[in-house]
Scaffold this motif. Structure first.
Motif, PDB file in Angstrom:
ATOM      1  N   LYS A 188       0.817  -1.219   0.000  1.00  0.00           N
ATOM      2  CA  LYS A 188       0.000   0.000   0.000  1.00  0.00           C
ATOM      3  C   LYS A 188       0.847   1.264   0.000  1.00  0.00           C
ATOM      4  O   LYS A 188       0.535   2.225  -0.703  1.00  0.00           O
ATOM      5  CB  LYS A 188      -0.922   0.000   1.219  1.00  0.00           C
ATOM      6  CG  LYS A 188      -1.776   1.258   1.340  1.00  0.00           C
ATOM      7  CD  LYS A 188      -2.627   1.236   2.612  1.00  0.00           C
ATOM      8  CE  LYS A 188      -3.432   2.521   2.760  1.00  0.00           C
ATOM      9  NZ  LYS A 188      -4.223   2.524   4.023  1.00  0.00           N
ATOM     10  N   SER A 189       1.932   1.261   0.769  1.00  0.00           N
ATOM     11  CA  SER A 189       2.645   2.519   1.020  1.00  0.00           C
ATOM     12  C   SER A 189       4.064   2.582   0.481  1.00  0.00           C
ATOM     13  O   SER A 189       4.610   3.674   0.355  1.00  0.00           O
ATOM     14  CB  SER A 189       2.695   2.784   2.535  1.00  0.00           C
ATOM     15  OG  SER A 189       1.401   2.818   3.093  1.00  0.00           O
ATOM     16  N   CYS A 190       4.669   1.436   0.160  1.00  0.00           N
ATOM     17  CA  CYS A 190       6.095   1.454  -0.166  1.00  0.00           C
ATOM     18  C   CYS A 190       6.455   0.879  -1.530  1.00  0.00           C
ATOM     19  O   CYS A 190       7.507   1.203  -2.087  1.00  0.00           O
ATOM     20  CB  CYS A 190       6.879   0.673   0.900  1.00  0.00           C
ATOM     21  SG  CYS A 190       6.493   1.173   2.600  1.00  0.00           S
ATOM     22  N   ALA A 191       5.587   0.014  -2.070  1.00  0.00           N
ATOM     23  CA  ALA A 191       5.939  -0.701  -3.295  1.00  0.00           C
ATOM     24  C   ALA A 191       6.117   0.222  -4.491  1.00  0.00           C
ATOM     25  O   ALA A 191       6.864  -0.099  -5.418  1.00  0.00           O
ATOM     26  CB  ALA A 191       4.864  -1.758  -3.613  1.00  0.00           C
ATOM     27  N   VAL A 192       5.428   1.363  -4.486  1.00  0.00           N
ATOM     28  CA  VAL A 192       5.540   2.280  -5.622  1.00  0.00           C
ATOM     29  C   VAL A 192       6.992   2.641  -5.897  1.00  0.00           C
ATOM     30  O   VAL A 192       7.421   2.733  -7.039  1.00  0.00           O
ATOM     31  CB  VAL A 192       4.713   3.558  -5.368  1.00  0.00           C
ATOM     32  CG1 VAL A 192       5.009   4.602  -6.418  1.00  0.00           C
ATOM     33  CG2 VAL A 192       3.231   3.231  -5.389  1.00  0.00           C
ATOM     34  N   CYS A 193       7.781   2.855  -4.841  1.00  0.00           N
ATOM     35  CA  CYS A 193       9.181   3.253  -5.005  1.00  0.00           C
ATOM     36  C   CYS A 193      10.152   2.077  -4.878  1.00  0.00           C
ATOM     37  O   CYS A 193      11.212   2.080  -5.505  1.00  0.00           O
ATOM     38  CB  CYS A 193       9.551   4.329  -3.988  1.00  0.00           C
ATOM     39  SG  CYS A 193       8.692   5.900  -4.231  1.00  0.00           S
ATOM     40  N   HIS A 194       9.804   1.090  -4.057  1.00  0.00           N
ATOM     41  CA  HIS A 194      10.747   0.016  -3.776  1.00  0.00           C
ATOM     42  C   HIS A 194      10.525  -1.231  -4.633  1.00  0.00           C
ATOM     43  O   HIS A 194      11.249  -2.215  -4.466  1.00  0.00           O
ATOM     44  CB  HIS A 194      10.682  -0.368  -2.291  1.00  0.00           C
ATOM     45  CG  HIS A 194      11.331   0.637  -1.395  1.00  0.00           C
ATOM     46  ND1 HIS A 194      12.685   0.678  -1.164  1.00  0.00           N
ATOM     47  CD2 HIS A 194      10.798   1.670  -0.683  1.00  0.00           C
ATOM     48  CE1 HIS A 194      12.969   1.660  -0.333  1.00  0.00           C
ATOM     49  NE2 HIS A 194      11.839   2.293  -0.020  1.00  0.00           N
ATOM     50  N   LYS A 195       9.547  -1.164  -5.540  1.00  0.00           N
ATOM     51  CA  LYS A 195       9.314  -2.320  -6.400  1.00  0.00           C
ATOM     52  C   LYS A 195      10.458  -2.497  -7.384  1.00  0.00           C
ATOM     53  O   LYS A 195      10.844  -3.611  -7.740  1.00  0.00           O
ATOM     54  CB  LYS A 195       7.988  -2.154  -7.149  1.00  0.00           C
ATOM     55  CG  LYS A 195       7.561  -3.378  -7.926  1.00  0.00           C
ATOM     56  CD  LYS A 195       6.181  -3.167  -8.535  1.00  0.00           C
ATOM     57  CE  LYS A 195       5.699  -4.409  -9.258  1.00  0.00           C
ATOM     58  NZ  LYS A 195       4.352  -4.218  -9.847  1.00  0.00           N
ATOM     59  N   THR A 196      10.989  -1.357  -7.890  1.00  0.00           N
ATOM     60  CA  THR A 196      12.168  -1.367  -8.757  1.00  0.00           C
ATOM     61  C   THR A 196      13.158  -0.338  -8.217  1.00  0.00           C
ATOM     62  O   THR A 196      12.858   0.397  -7.282  1.00  0.00           O
ATOM     63  CB  THR A 196      11.797  -1.004 -10.203  1.00  0.00           C
ATOM     64  OG1 THR A 196      11.426   0.387 -10.260  1.00  0.00           O
ATOM     65  CG2 THR A 196      10.638  -1.850 -10.703  1.00  0.00           C
ATOM     66  N   ASP A 197      14.330  -0.283  -8.827  1.00  0.00           N
ATOM     67  CA  ASP A 197      15.315   0.711  -8.412  1.00  0.00           C
ATOM     68  C   ASP A 197      15.242   1.972  -9.258  1.00  0.00           C
ATOM     69  O   ASP A 197      16.126   2.827  -9.181  1.00  0.00           O
ATOM     70  CB  ASP A 197      16.727   0.124  -8.467  1.00  0.00           C
ATOM     71  CG  ASP A 197      17.107  -0.335  -9.869  1.00  0.00           C
ATOM     72  OD1 ASP A 197      16.282  -0.175 -10.794  1.00  0.00           O
ATOM     73  OD2 ASP A 197      18.224  -0.852 -10.047  1.00  0.00           O
ATOM     74  N   ALA A 198      14.164   2.106 -10.062  1.00  0.00           N
ATOM     75  CA  ALA A 198      14.057   3.246 -10.969  1.00  0.00           C
ATOM     76  C   ALA A 198      13.921   4.567 -10.239  1.00  0.00           C
ATOM     77  O   ALA A 198      14.266   5.620 -10.768  1.00  0.00           O
ATOM     78  CB  ALA A 198      12.862   3.054 -11.912  1.00  0.00           C
ATOM     79  N   MET A 199      13.396   4.537  -8.998  1.00  0.00           N
ATOM     80  CA  MET A 199      13.214   5.767  -8.235  1.00  0.00           C
ATOM     81  C   MET A 199      14.425   6.064  -7.349  1.00  0.00           C
ATOM     82  O   MET A 199      14.414   7.006  -6.567  1.00  0.00           O
ATOM     83  CB  MET A 199      11.966   5.656  -7.364  1.00  0.00           C
ATOM     84  CG  MET A 199      10.677   5.484  -8.153  1.00  0.00           C
ATOM     85  SD  MET A 199      10.195   6.964  -9.027  1.00  0.00           S
ATOM     86  CE  MET A 199       9.599   7.973  -7.679  1.00  0.00           C
ATOM     87  N   GLY A 200      15.480   5.227  -7.475  1.00  0.00           N
ATOM     88  CA  GLY A 200      16.666   5.433  -6.650  1.00  0.00           C
ATOM     89  C   GLY A 200      16.587   4.747  -5.305  1.00  0.00           C
ATOM     90  O   GLY A 200      17.513   4.849  -4.499  1.00  0.00           O
ATOM     91  N   ALA A 201      15.474   4.060  -5.046  1.00  0.00           N
ATOM     92  CA  ALA A 201      15.305   3.350  -3.780  1.00  0.00           C
ATOM     93  C   ALA A 201      15.767   1.903  -3.943  1.00  0.00           C
ATOM     94  O   ALA A 201      15.661   1.336  -5.035  1.00  0.00           O
ATOM     95  CB  ALA A 201      13.846   3.388  -3.351  1.00  0.00           C
ATOM     96  N   PRO A 202      16.268   1.280  -2.868  1.00  0.00           N
ATOM     97  CA  PRO A 202      16.682  -0.127  -2.973  1.00  0.00           C
ATOM     98  C   PRO A 202      15.480  -1.023  -3.283  1.00  0.00           C
ATOM     99  O   PRO A 202      14.485  -1.001  -2.554  1.00  0.00           O
ATOM    100  CB  PRO A 202      17.271  -0.425  -1.591  1.00  0.00           C
ATOM    101  CG  PRO A 202      16.705   0.616  -0.682  1.00  0.00           C
ATOM    102  CD  PRO A 202      16.505   1.827  -1.522  1.00  0.00           C
ATOM    103  N   ALA A 203      15.575  -1.771  -4.361  1.00  0.00           N
ATOM    104  CA  ALA A 203      14.457  -2.605  -4.792  1.00  0.00           C
ATOM    105  C   ALA A 203      14.364  -3.859  -3.940  1.00  0.00           C
ATOM    106  O   ALA A 203      15.371  -4.530  -3.683  1.00  0.00           O
ATOM    107  CB  ALA A 203      14.619  -2.980  -6.266  1.00  0.00           C
ATOM    108  N   VAL A 204      13.154  -4.169  -3.518  1.00  0.00           N
ATOM    109  CA  VAL A 204      12.939  -5.396  -2.748  1.00  0.00           C
ATOM    110  C   VAL A 204      13.243  -6.596  -3.642  1.00  0.00           C
ATOM    111  O   VAL A 204      12.744  -6.687  -4.765  1.00  0.00           O
ATOM    112  CB  VAL A 204      11.491  -5.456  -2.226  1.00  0.00           C
ATOM    113  CG1 VAL A 204      11.210  -6.818  -1.602  1.00  0.00           C
ATOM    114  CG2 VAL A 204      11.252  -4.357  -1.207  1.00  0.00           C
ATOM    115  N   GLY A 205      14.066  -7.498  -3.144  1.00  0.00           N
ATOM    116  CA  GLY A 205      14.473  -8.655  -3.932  1.00  0.00           C
ATOM    117  C   GLY A 205      15.895  -8.562  -4.441  1.00  0.00           C
ATOM    118  O   GLY A 205      16.473  -9.559  -4.884  1.00  0.00           O
ATOM    119  N   ASP A 206      16.478  -7.339  -4.395  1.00  0.00           N
ATOM    120  CA  ASP A 206      17.866  -7.156  -4.824  1.00  0.00           C
ATOM    121  C   ASP A 206      18.781  -7.551  -3.658  1.00  0.00           C
ATOM    122  O   ASP A 206      19.058  -6.764  -2.755  1.00  0.00           O
ATOM    123  CB  ASP A 206      18.107  -5.694  -5.215  1.00  0.00           C
ATOM    124  CG  ASP A 206      19.442  -5.486  -5.908  1.00  0.00           C
ATOM    125  OD1 ASP A 206      20.399  -6.211  -5.574  1.00  0.00           O
ATOM    126  OD2 ASP A 206      19.537  -4.591  -6.777  1.00  0.00           O
TER     127      ASP A 206
END
Length: 377
Positions: free
Chosen positions: A307-325
């Motif tokens: 709900k609150s975090c996947a938008v940025c952490h789903k990939t590293d495109a936003m500069g955030a560490p991607a979940v699963g990396d």
């Protein structure tokens, strides 16, 4: 010290004298403005919406002074090169101008939507996650007015509101997906557009959309194509708007235009409340229970993450560490879980505190961090 004090006294005296001069100058200004104000406030009824505009005259625009210094010699830049114009001229117009070459199926669009869009816009574009609802809605609902609690609002969705499909594919190309805009290929753009149009009940020549390309795209006629007025297209567009707003009856008023002391009889309200729907409208905002056996979220932490975090952490495109990396998260874990929790709660770099979800408690943020770490091992 005496010399310094003398300098300060002299400086203070000069500031006071300057202030008095400026104050006196501004105090005297109104009489000059007043003497020339006869032509300053005279309005001209030529505004696009049927209202008035004010001319700049006597060095003023209404009660405000304007700068009348010459702009001769000001450099506004250079003439753009043909290649620069070509790069900027990226409109996708209703007649098909600007459409890329490619094709995409509804099935491919559905898979792409589930991967990139459902986290924000809900399953099938039905909304419910804080972002715009894309599908559903009726054209009749556009007449609804929320004059009191309990009345239905207009449903402005792709099928009920948008007059042209070109703006849909154009927006998808330039702004979506949220975490990685401008990343879709032409085929993906067509696939996503095809899926959303089909879910909105849009057809081509009376048949369900199965695939879209630059040729059949031009045949799309949106359900609300003729629901916008006045007609703003073509060389007479501006005059059509001007004529429309000059007549108050066109936008609900039954009397003359008014800004103060407008009686109830001056405005006509449209009543079109929709109540005979099945199932009936509900004001319950609880999320449906999730069945883990059907691939749903298996923990409260995961639901909060989606709900609150996947938008940025789903990939590293936003500069955030991607979940699963695994590599990125292994480096973070070395610094200690307390450090990760501190950054998540208080913010770091471009991430605001709690990722912007300030309704989360510190304990919930820590649970989300634990889920993200465990999911990246």
């Amino acid at each position: 010290m005496i010399k310094l004090n003398n300098k300060l006294i002299a400086l203070g005296a000069s500031v006071i004298a300057s202030t008095l001069l400026v104050t006196n100058a501004f105090a005297a200004a109104p009489s000059k403005v007043d003497s020339a104000a006869a032509g300053v406030y005279n309005p001209t009824k030529n505004a696009l919406d049927g209202g008035v505009t004010y001319k700049r005259s006597n060095g003023s625009y209404t009660a405000y002074r304007i700068n009348e210094q010459s702009t001769k010699g000001v450099n506004f830049g250079r003439t753009p090169t043909p290649n620069e114009l070509k790069a900027w001229d990226a409109d996708i117009m209703p007649d098909g101008t600007g459409l890329p070459k490619g094709s995409g199926t509804v099935d491919d669009g559905e898979a792409l939507y589930d991967k990139d869009c459902a986290v924000c816009h809900g399953e099938f574009g039905a909304g419910g996650k804080g972002y715009p609802t894309l599908t559903g809605g009726t054209i009749d609902s556009l007449k609804n007015q929320r004059t009191c609690p309990g009345k239905d609002a207009p449903n402005r969705t792709i099928g009920s509101y948008w007059p042209q499909a070109s703006t849909l594919i154009w927006y998808i190309r330039d702004a979506m997906p949220y975490a990685h805009p401008k990343s879709y290929s032409p085929d993906q753009m067509y696939a996503m557009t095809a899926y959303l149009l089909k879910e909105s009940g849009v057809t081509i020549d009376g048949k369900e959309i199965e695939e879209l390309n630059q040729d059949n795209f031009k045949k799309i006629v949106m359900p609300n194509r003729n629901g916008f007025y006045p007609n703003i297209d073509g060389p007479k567009g501006v005059e059509n708007v001007r004529a429309f707003f000059k007549n108050p009856k066109n936008f609900g008023a039954v009397g003359t235009r008014c800004m103060t002391n407008c009686g109830k009889e001056s405005v006509a309200k449209i009543g079109n409340e929709i109540t005979d729907v099945v199932p009936a409208y509900s004001t319950v905002r609880d999320l449906p229970k999730v069945d883990p056996s059907k691939g749903g979220a298996v923990s409260e932490a995961q639901k909060l993450y989606e709900k609150s975090c996947a938008v940025c952490h789903k990939t590293d495109a936003m500069g955030a560490p991607a979940v699963g990396d695994k590599g990125v998260w292994a480096d973070l874990v070395v610094k200690g879980i307390d450090k990760i929790n501190h950054n998540a709660i208080n913010g770091l770099g471009g991430m605001p505190p709690k990722g912007g979800a300030m309704d989360l408690s510190d304990a919930q943020v820590k649970d989300i961090v634990k889920f993200m770490v465990e999911s990246s091992k």
